[in-house]
Design an enzyme around this catalytic site. Structure first.
Site, short mmCIF file in Angstrom:
data_model
loop_
_atom_site.label_atom_id
_atom_site.label_comp_id
_atom_site.label_asym_id
_atom_site.label_seq_id
_atom_site.Cartn_x
_atom_site.Cartn_y
_atom_site.Cartn_z
N LEU A 280 0.09 -1.15 -0.45
CA LEU A 280 -0.39 0.12 0.11
C LEU A 280 0.71 0.71 0.00
O LEU A 280 0.29 1.99 -0.13
CB LEU A 280 -1.04 0.30 1.02
N ARG A 281 2.34 0.82 -0.52
CA ARG A 281 2.58 2.43 0.09
C ARG A 281 2.90 2.86 -1.02
O ARG A 281 2.86 4.29 -1.29
CB ARG A 281 4.43 1.58 0.04
#
Length: 356
Positions: A280-281
């Site tokens: 999810l970066r």
């Protein structure tokens, strides 16, 4: 102090200058990776940005340049701040630090080590801070970052992730702050970055040698004028520098109030899913970067246009290699943007023309 070429006088390279400004407004974006030819203004831009930013207040005598207004007590080994009342703490202003990390640097030079001079002459066990201490609250610049040795990369990853440096060696046990904006540059033809290091950079941009005669001529004209008479050149660009500094300072103060609508959050997630980014970066960086750009635009909320403008620099370096797709990562991001957000409207800004 040696004169520094003004940031506002840089010609072209709008994507690079925009990415650096975003990182200055919100260091939590995660730094900037600049890939491209030599002699395209990469190191000039980094140093120019640091000189453009307003000076920071630091604790007198602190080797890490800590902020006297935050916290109490010493921030690390050798910091003179007392516990409790901070009203007597002495402080002064200094420029935002820009620290170069050279190739071939030793581990001791990066994280610090035992001060041998004091140990031999006075019999005292004292810590000598390294480059990460000097870079605290500033920029750590690594030229040819793709050629950096693996064990040094590991040290940088640890410091960048935790915001502090921990030294356990030679009888020393030291922990000190090392919060910095990581700026790396390199030529992709000379080798690839380790995936862990590549993922640590929030933004990635590519720069190239200008292909237009007028642009090349203007670059040479300005650089020549600066080298012949730096003071006169700086005076000529003083108003532009002042205006750009005010814009960044205003964005730093405004970013906390910038709203991110649910529609933008959903489109950021959809864009990352379309590209197949890991974890999810990607979404987090997209939102932080879009918010910083909106703050630079003095906008009350992030729009889909902000998302469109930052997506290439936030996502292109996070894509998995596809052996069946010979197009570059930038083209893949462009296709995904058109799929998720629709084609850009005629006349819509593709990227901020903030400087140059």
């Amino acid at each position: 102090m040696k004169p520094t070429f003004p940031f506002s006088a840089l010609v072209g390279q709008q994507e690079m200058t925009q990415a650096l400004m975003i990182a200055a407004v919100d260091p939590a974006v995660g730094g900037v990776l600049i890939l491209g030819d030599r002699g395209t203004g990469k190191s000039t831009a980094v140093r120019a940005l640091a000189r453009l930013l307003p000076e920071v207040r630091v604790t007198e005598g602190c080797p890490y340049g800590c902020d006297p207004a935050k916290g109490s007590g010493p921030c690390g080994e050798g910091c003179p701040r007392p516990e409790g009342d901070q009203s007597e703490v002495k402080s002064h202003m200094k420029p935002v630090p820009v620290v170069d990390l050279p190739l071939g640097v030793t581990e001791d030079r990066v994280v610090g080590a035992l001060d041998l001079e004091r140990a031999l002459t006075k019999g005292e066990k004292a810590f000598e801070p390294g480059l990460l201490a000097r870079a605290n609250r500033g920029f750590l610049y690594i030229d040819e970052v793709n050629l950096l040795e693996d064990h040094i990369v590991d040290l940088l990853l640890d410091a960048a992730a935790s915001g502090e440096t921990v030294v356990e060696r030679e009888g020393l046990s030291v922990r000190h702050p090392s919060k910095f904006v990581l700026i790396g540059s390199g030529n992709p033809e000379e080798g690839d970055l380790r995936p862990q290091m590549l993922d640590r950079f929030g933004l990635s941009v590519e720069v190239g040698t200008p292909g237009e005669i007028a642009t090349r001529v203007e670059v040479v004209r300005r650089r020549d004028a600066f080298e012949r008479d730096p003071e006169a050149f700086l005076d000529r660009w003083a108003d532009e520098e002042k205006a750009l500094r005010a814009r960044i300072v205003a964005a730093q103060g405004h970013i906390g109030s910038v709203q991110v609508p649910d529609e933008v959050l959903a489109k950021a997630a959809e864009l990352c899913m379309e590209l197949g980014t890991d974890g999810l970066r990607g979404e987090l960086t997209l939102i932080r970067t879009s918010r910083a750009l909106a703050a630079l635009d003095a906008a009350p909320a992030v729009t889909l246009d902000h998302l469109r403008r930052v997506a290439p620099m936030a996502l292109a370096h996070r894509l998995r290699r596809d052996p069946l797709d010979e197009t570059g990562s930038g083209a893949r991001v462009g296709r995904a943007i058109d799929t998720v957000l629709g084609p850009a409207a005629a006349g819509a800004p593709g990227s901020a023309q903030a400087v140059g």
